[in-house]
Design a protein around this motif. Structure first.
Motif, PDB file in Angstrom:
ATOM      1  N   LEU A 285       0.825  -1.203   0.000  1.00 61.03           N
ATOM      2  CA  LEU A 285       0.000   0.000   0.000  1.00 61.03           C
ATOM      3  C   LEU A 285       0.860   1.254   0.000  1.00 61.03           C
ATOM      4  O   LEU A 285       1.926   1.302   0.620  1.00 61.03           O
ATOM      5  N   THR A 286       0.396   2.276  -0.685  1.00 63.13           N
ATOM      6  CA  THR A 286       1.013   3.596  -0.629  1.00 63.13           C
ATOM      7  C   THR A 286      -0.014   4.571  -0.061  1.00 63.13           C
ATOM      8  O   THR A 286      -1.204   4.261   0.043  1.00 63.13           O
ATOM      9  N   TRP A 288      -1.093   7.078  -1.514  1.00 67.71           N
ATOM     10  CA  TRP A 288      -2.036   7.365  -2.596  1.00 67.71           C
ATOM     11  C   TRP A 288      -3.174   6.355  -2.590  1.00 67.71           C
ATOM     12  O   TRP A 288      -4.342   6.723  -2.788  1.00 67.71           O
ATOM     13  N   ASP A 289      -2.866   5.077  -2.372  1.00 69.89           N
ATOM     14  CA  ASP A 289      -3.903   4.048  -2.273  1.00 69.89           C
ATOM     15  C   ASP A 289      -4.825   4.320  -1.094  1.00 69.89           C
ATOM     16  O   ASP A 289      -6.047   4.174  -1.194  1.00 69.89           O
ATOM     17  N   ARG A 292      -7.220   7.099  -1.752  1.00 68.81           N
ATOM     18  CA  ARG A 292      -8.299   6.658  -2.644  1.00 68.81           C
ATOM     19  C   ARG A 292      -9.370   5.899  -1.863  1.00 68.81           C
ATOM     20  O   ARG A 292     -10.568   6.110  -2.061  1.00 68.81           O
ATOM     21  N   ILE A 343      -8.525  -1.622  -4.761  1.00 67.74           N
ATOM     22  CA  ILE A 343      -7.060  -1.553  -4.695  1.00 67.74           C
ATOM     23  C   ILE A 343      -6.516  -2.858  -5.249  1.00 67.74           C
ATOM     24  O   ILE A 343      -6.794  -3.931  -4.735  1.00 67.74           O
ATOM     25  N   ARG A 344      -5.751  -2.770  -6.275  1.00 68.10           N
ATOM     26  CA  ARG A 344      -5.142  -3.945  -6.891  1.00 68.10           C
ATOM     27  C   ARG A 344      -3.740  -4.110  -6.326  1.00 68.10           C
ATOM     28  O   ARG A 344      -2.872  -3.282  -6.553  1.00 68.10           O
TER      29      ARG A 344
END
Length: 346
Positions: A285-286, A288-289, A292, A343-344
């Motif tokens: 995970l970041t 940014w994720d 979102r 989230i992929r």
């Protein structure tokens, strides 16, 4: 007074006494006379290390083993084992047999230790329970709760405040999510921590404060924060004051094992777990994720807000500049997704 035979036979024998031993603290410590020159037969000295060691040995020995003799154990076993074989629970047995004089927890412990003939497998539900998992350690320094307890928090009589907690990844990753929940707007925030430590939490507070043009904006939004007693929140002074020493928030703590006292955030976590199920790893995970995910959650209409979304309520109260500083944005209603496919993972 020093004759050993007179001590046993003479009726007029008087034992030599010392005035120091007749009053507190009843020890020879501090006496100006040397011990080998004192005529008192029995001398009493106090050694702090020896006394502490004996205290700890006594404390340990008093908690070791069981508080039952073999005869008492057999008598209780004759009552308990046949009833458990009939499917009765320990609580049911103790209600009907108060002469056993033990608690339900004690009976479970004795059965688990093999004191009675009955075993754990004979209990109706014991074998189905899984061991509890404890992801976080509790704050050991109880002094920081002075003036910051949940009782102190209730005295403020607040209608709007911020709840704070952490969400942990699976065991193969140390990444953690630091989460916030605004009780009035139902707004949810989450920030990724590489490690769940006091310093990492403080770094998020400092970074959030720097994003606001006016330091008072941060103070007005995060003025009162309610959290649990996880060790990552063990330095409230660092969270309450910025690097310049200015007060920016007030931290309060829930009672132990009372997550319902910040129930709004716990409900928000259920929505988060729709996208990040328990057992999933945050390793890839970041931030940014995470942003979102948060935006999709905040763009979901709530019945408690009369059909409004948390983002809309927060926009009306704080304005667009504040929401941009929090890295929040709206999602079109038909594009909101609360599934893991949002989230992929790599």
């Amino acid at each position: 007074t020093s004759c050993p035979s007179c001590n046993q036979t003479c009726k007029d024998f008087e034992k030599e006494c010392c005035n120091r031993l007749m009053k507190a603290p009843y020890v020879c410590n501090g006496c100006s006379q040397k011990l080998h020159q004192c005529s008192i037969a029995h001398k009493y000295t106090y050694d702090a290390r020896f006394a502490d060691r004996k205290y700890r040995e006594t404390l340990k020995d008093s908690r070791r083993g069981i508080n039952l003799s073999e005869k008492e154990a057999r008598e209780k076993d004759c009552i308990i084992t046949p009833l458990i074989a009939k499917g009765q629970s320990p609580y049911q047995i103790l209600v009907n047999h108060p002469e056993l004089q033990m608690s339900v927890r004690t009976m479970y412990s004795y059965i688990d230790q093999g004191i009675f003939t009955s075993k754990n497998i004979d209990l109706k539900r014991k074998v189905t329970f899984k061991p509890r998992k404890c992801h976080k350690t509790q704050i050991s320094n109880r002094e920081i709760f002075h003036g910051r307890s949940y009782e102190d928090f209730l005295k403020l009589g607040l209608n709007a405040f911020v709840e704070m907690d952490t969400v942990h990844s699976c065991r193969d990753s140390q990444k953690t999510l630091l989460t916030f929940f605004f009780t009035e707007e139902k707004l949810f925030l989450a920030y990724l921590l590489n490690r769940c430590t006091k310093g990492a939490v403080k770094a998020v507070f400092d970074r959030l404060e720097r994003r606001f043009e006016d330091v008072f904006d941060f103070q007005s939004i995060f003025e009162y924060i309610l959290t649990d007693r996880g060790s990552e929140f063990g330095d409230p002074v660092a969270l309450e004051t910025n690097p310049n020493g200015i007060q920016r928030s007030s931290i309060y703590y829930c009672d132990p094992m009372r997550s319902g006292q910040k129930g709004g955030l716990e409900q928000a976590h259920t929505m988060l777990r729709m996208i990040l199920p328990k057992g999933s790893s945050f390793a890839f995970l970041t931030q940014w994720d995470v942003n979102r995910i948060v935006n999709h959650i905040n763009s979901t209409p709530r019945e408690s807000l009369n059909g409004d979304t948390p983002y809309q309520r927060a926009l009306n109260r704080y304005g667009e500049d504040v929401l941009k500083a929090l890295q929040l944005g709206p999602i079109h209603p038909d594009e909101v997704c609360l599934r893991p496919k949002l989230i992929r993972f790599k």
